[in-house]
Motif scaffolding. Sequence first.
Motif, PDB file in Angstrom:
ATOM      1  N   ILE A 107       1.084  -1.195  -0.032  1.00  0.00           N
ATOM      2  CA  ILE A 107      -0.088   0.015  -0.032  1.00  0.00           C
ATOM      3  C   ILE A 107       0.840   1.298  -0.031  1.00  0.00           C
ATOM      4  O   ILE A 107       0.490   2.191  -0.639  1.00  0.00           O
ATOM      5  N   LEU A 108       1.803   1.149   0.775  1.00  0.00           N
ATOM      6  CA  LEU A 108       2.942   2.309   0.708  1.00  0.00           C
ATOM      7  C   LEU A 108       3.459   2.652  -0.596  1.00  0.00           C
ATOM      8  O   LEU A 108       3.416   3.716  -1.294  1.00  0.00           O
ATOM      9  N   MET A 109       3.780   1.507  -1.459  1.00  0.00           N
ATOM     10  CA  MET A 109       4.155   1.870  -2.794  1.00  0.00           C
ATOM     11  C   MET A 109       3.069   2.211  -3.545  1.00  0.00           C
ATOM     12  O   MET A 109       3.449   3.097  -4.723  1.00  0.00           O
ATOM     13  N   GLU A 110       2.014   1.503  -3.630  1.00  0.00           N
ATOM     14  CA  GLU A 110       0.821   2.077  -4.312  1.00  0.00           C
ATOM     15  C   GLU A 110       0.659   3.567  -4.237  1.00  0.00           C
ATOM     16  O   GLU A 110       0.358   4.289  -5.126  1.00  0.00           O
ATOM     17  N   LYS A 111       0.480   4.025  -2.934  1.00  0.00           N
ATOM     18  CA  LYS A 111       0.229   5.399  -2.670  1.00  0.00           C
ATOM     19  C   LYS A 111       1.309   6.156  -3.184  1.00  0.00           C
ATOM     20  O   LYS A 111       1.045   7.439  -3.422  1.00  0.00           O
ATOM     21  N   ALA A 112       2.412   5.743  -3.565  1.00  0.00           N
ATOM     22  CA  ALA A 112       3.439   6.599  -3.790  1.00  0.00           C
ATOM     23  C   ALA A 112       3.663   6.451  -5.300  1.00  0.00           C
ATOM     24  O   ALA A 112       4.367   7.051  -6.268  1.00  0.00           O
ATOM     25  N   GLY A 113       2.485   5.773  -5.944  1.00  0.00           N
ATOM     26  CA  GLY A 113       2.467   5.761  -7.567  1.00  0.00           C
ATOM     27  C   GLY A 113       2.784   4.810  -8.278  1.00  0.00           C
ATOM     28  O   GLY A 113       2.860   4.541  -9.388  1.00  0.00           O
ATOM     29  N   PHE A 114       3.269   3.493  -7.580  1.00  0.00           N
ATOM     30  CA  PHE A 114       4.061   2.490  -8.357  1.00  0.00           C
ATOM     31  C   PHE A 114       2.916   1.416  -8.130  1.00  0.00           C
ATOM     32  O   PHE A 114       2.972   0.883  -6.936  1.00  0.00           O
ATOM     33  N   PRO A 115       2.323   0.771  -9.229  1.00  0.00           N
ATOM     34  CA  PRO A 115       1.569  -0.299  -9.267  1.00  0.00           C
ATOM     35  C   PRO A 115       2.295  -1.641  -8.924  1.00  0.00           C
ATOM     36  O   PRO A 115       3.422  -1.815  -9.342  1.00  0.00           O
ATOM     37  N   VAL A 116       1.827  -2.177  -8.113  1.00  0.00           N
ATOM     38  CA  VAL A 116       2.449  -3.505  -7.463  1.00  0.00           C
ATOM     39  C   VAL A 116       1.823  -4.776  -8.146  1.00  0.00           C
ATOM     40  O   VAL A 116       0.338  -5.008  -7.745  1.00  0.00           O
ATOM     41  N   TYR A 117       2.224  -5.626  -8.524  1.00  0.00           N
ATOM     42  CA  TYR A 117       1.588  -6.807  -9.145  1.00  0.00           C
ATOM     43  C   TYR A 117       2.273  -8.069  -8.610  1.00  0.00           C
ATOM     44  O   TYR A 117       3.431  -8.214  -8.250  1.00  0.00           O
ATOM     45  N   SER A 118       1.046  -9.188  -8.417  1.00  0.00           N
ATOM     46  CA  SER A 118       1.705 -10.366  -7.710  1.00  0.00           C
ATOM     47  C   SER A 118       2.483 -11.319  -8.660  1.00  0.00           C
ATOM     48  O   SER A 118       3.483 -12.057  -8.374  1.00  0.00           O
ATOM     49  N   THR A 119       2.334 -11.024  -9.795  1.00  0.00           N
ATOM     50  CA  THR A 119       3.067 -11.978 -11.033  1.00  0.00           C
ATOM     51  C   THR A 119       3.843 -10.980 -11.865  1.00  0.00           C
ATOM     52  O   THR A 119       3.288  -9.808 -12.160  1.00  0.00           O
ATOM     53  N   VAL A 120       5.052 -11.369 -12.237  1.00  0.00           N
ATOM     54  CA  VAL A 120       5.787 -10.546 -13.508  1.00  0.00           C
ATOM     55  C   VAL A 120       5.000 -10.503 -14.444  1.00  0.00           C
ATOM     56  O   VAL A 120       4.889  -9.518 -15.466  1.00  0.00           O
ATOM     57  N   GLU A 121       4.441 -11.783 -14.855  1.00  0.00           N
ATOM     58  CA  GLU A 121       3.584 -11.727 -16.242  1.00  0.00           C
ATOM     59  C   GLU A 121       2.518 -10.640 -16.232  1.00  0.00           C
ATOM     60  O   GLU A 121       2.429 -10.188 -17.372  1.00  0.00           O
ATOM     61  N   MET A 122       1.855 -10.581 -15.104  1.00  0.00           N
ATOM     62  CA  MET A 122       0.834  -9.576 -15.178  1.00  0.00           C
ATOM     63  C   MET A 122       1.563  -8.163 -15.445  1.00  0.00           C
ATOM     64  O   MET A 122       0.986  -7.409 -16.554  1.00  0.00           O
ATOM     65  N   ALA A 123       2.697  -7.808 -14.869  1.00  0.00           N
ATOM     66  CA  ALA A 123       3.143  -6.473 -15.157  1.00  0.00           C
ATOM     67  C   ALA A 123       3.653  -6.360 -16.451  1.00  0.00           C
ATOM     68  O   ALA A 123       3.497  -5.380 -17.252  1.00  0.00           O
ATOM     69  N   ALA A 124       4.141  -7.492 -17.242  1.00  0.00           N
ATOM     70  CA  ALA A 124       4.783  -7.489 -18.522  1.00  0.00           C
ATOM     71  C   ALA A 124       3.616  -7.388 -19.498  1.00  0.00           C
ATOM     72  O   ALA A 124       3.789  -6.506 -20.292  1.00  0.00           O
ATOM     73  N   GLU A 125       2.745  -8.150 -19.227  1.00  0.00           N
ATOM     74  CA  GLU A 125       1.446  -8.136 -20.216  1.00  0.00           C
ATOM     75  C   GLU A 125       0.712  -6.562 -20.220  1.00  0.00           C
ATOM     76  O   GLU A 125       0.291  -6.060 -21.078  1.00  0.00           O
ATOM     77  N   ILE A 126       0.836  -5.871 -18.939  1.00  0.00           N
ATOM     78  CA  ILE A 126       0.024  -4.744 -18.761  1.00  0.00           C
ATOM     79  C   ILE A 126       0.967  -3.791 -19.736  1.00  0.00           C
ATOM     80  O   ILE A 126       0.388  -2.806 -20.177  1.00  0.00           O
TER      81      ILE A 126
END
Lengths: 363, 363
Positions: free
Chosen positions: A327-346
Amino acid sequence: MKIIVVETAGFAETGADGKAAQERIREIIKAHGCRLLGPNCSGVINTHVGNVQSIGLVEEVEKGNIGMTAQAGVYAAGILTGLRHVMNFGIVATIGNKMDISETDILEYLGSDDHIDVVAMYMEDVKSGRRFIDVASEVTKKKPVIALKGGRTAAGTKVVSSHTASLAGNDEINSAAFRQSGIIRARDNEHLFGLLKAFARQPLPRGDGILVITYTGSLGVAATDTLYLNGMRLAELEPELKERLKGILPDYVTSLNPVDYSFSMDAEQLRKTIELGIVSEDVGGLIVVLQGEILGSFVDTLRSIDYKGKPILSCVAVKEFMMEDVILMEKAGFPVYSTVEMAAEILADMYRYSLRKDRQAQA
Amino acid sequence: MKIIVVETAGFAETGADGKAAQERIREIIKAHGCRLLGPNCSGVINTHVGNVQSIGLVEEVEKGNIGMTAQAGVYAAGILTGLRHVMNFGIVATIGNKMDISETDILEYLGSDDHIDVVAMYMEDVKSGRRFIDVASEVTKKKPVIALKGGRTAAGTKVVSSHTASLAGNDEINSAAFRQSGIIRARDNEHLFGLLKAFARQPLPRGDGILVITYTGSLGVAATDTLYLNGMRLAELEPELKERLKGILPDYVTSLNPVDYSFSMDAEQLRKTIELGIVSEDVGGLIVVLQGEILGSFVDTLRSIDYKGKPILSCVAVKEFMMEDVILMEKAGFPVYSTVEMAAEILADMYRYSLRKDRQAQA
């Protein structure tokens, strides 16, 4: 313009008697020249004007740049409880049986509201298909529209009609309509929320080359696979940047992209590596795989970097167990994903959207 | 039999010098008649015999029925921190450069260990493909084997070789080998963990008819879509059970499957509905969509039910924000998924596995 919100259920979705009751409402509003949201909905929140119609969490919801419309009220209210920690909504509108105001009306409004940068739609059917495509085509020129569509199968369509009195239609036609109008289609809620966070908080990639920074080789492999499966690629750093990077890395790090720190990554290494990526002409965006147990140690450093318009998405495996730091990361503007596949796909979805936008701007 | 574990990196994965060093190790162990795990690995945990080789969380890891092998140590150690809250591992073995002991050796052992009911493999290459298929085919007759394979693309394969000195091979061949030997292939880590939880804690469905119980119509639609897209279907309750169910439900509930309680679901309603499903001949398994904010109120009730061998999977949307109650649910034996699509897909995977097992038992 007067707008009435009818949240009560028991209308067209319940059968003949309910349909008749809904028709009587239609006549009444027609006679009085007002518009109606619902029936069988949960109303509207607009955090920018302090408007709340029943999705009653507004004191805990911050102002934000995400606009969302959902057919089903329970859906919208249910997810807000959790999502308000990591996403900021500007408008959430539920339409229910949409006797008068449809998803297309809401989409048109969200497209024109300057507080809204990205639009999410949870929809079970599309009324007036032609107008929907026209409106969506205009909105997607300005901002991304992400849709999750329920009722993909004949059986699902039947369930749709029993709870919101609408017909879900042929899914191939829906897919074609989405493609034609530039709507990004989400597979499920996780994917929808993942797309929303990235589009709402990060700039679009301006190139298909991605720098991957990881602490575990296996997730570097997964990121690479997913990038290539989605039409993206690993960036190739310029020779002088390669030399500089080699000077920063411990000697056991053998690959320059993905950069794999093998469990020894610290915030300072991460900063230096990201800054090299930002300088490289070939890097259109970055993916960082961060160790959940020490996630908090990266937040301030990540926030201090000037990304010069390049997007950065992060992966924290099994992040659900480290939500405080996530939540700290997200509030700082950095989207966090559980899988790297999701991050890469997005990242790939974002890049495709930016290409489409460019083409349309040139046309 | 003496077994040496070499965790140190810097061998075949780093180039010619490392390869030579690894060859010297091979000669030494050959001369002394012992076996070697690694190099470039993180050792083994066996919670049933209290054995720990360096993946150092054993005092916090409970005894469990999941066996796992991972090529990369960082991967295994990293995820254990979080996963131990919701999964119980019996054995976790990392193989690294697998100079001597390979994934096939570990798989064979996990297949024979009675503490282990389900096997997970994170793999980046398959050595000695023929023997792997033979061993896997035998193990999958007894227990499910779920594999996540890194290195699906040419680019991913190249990254694999730089961090564990192995060749990832052609992915179509891998897919064929998995299919042939009955291995269930996971798309990513979330899917892998999702499958593991279900297979480790729930019985296999004995039919393809599923009863869906939900508090929000939209997730009932999504469950229905996903079931049908995966070869499953909504169960049709027997006429007398339909009548009994109508007597239990509030009058605004119009569909008998999915049963949609529209935000009013309580534990007692849930228990009665589940018990009807258990009695029905047509119900092979159940999916329950639970409201995260009141998740804790369902746990004791769910635990008190006799499921008579029918599996039940649950969905809690945005569960990451309700982890305290999610962990309660998981510890009570009920796998919780963030999306109902994942729950429905995994029930289908379990049903397909049960059909395969039946066919093999008859052959």
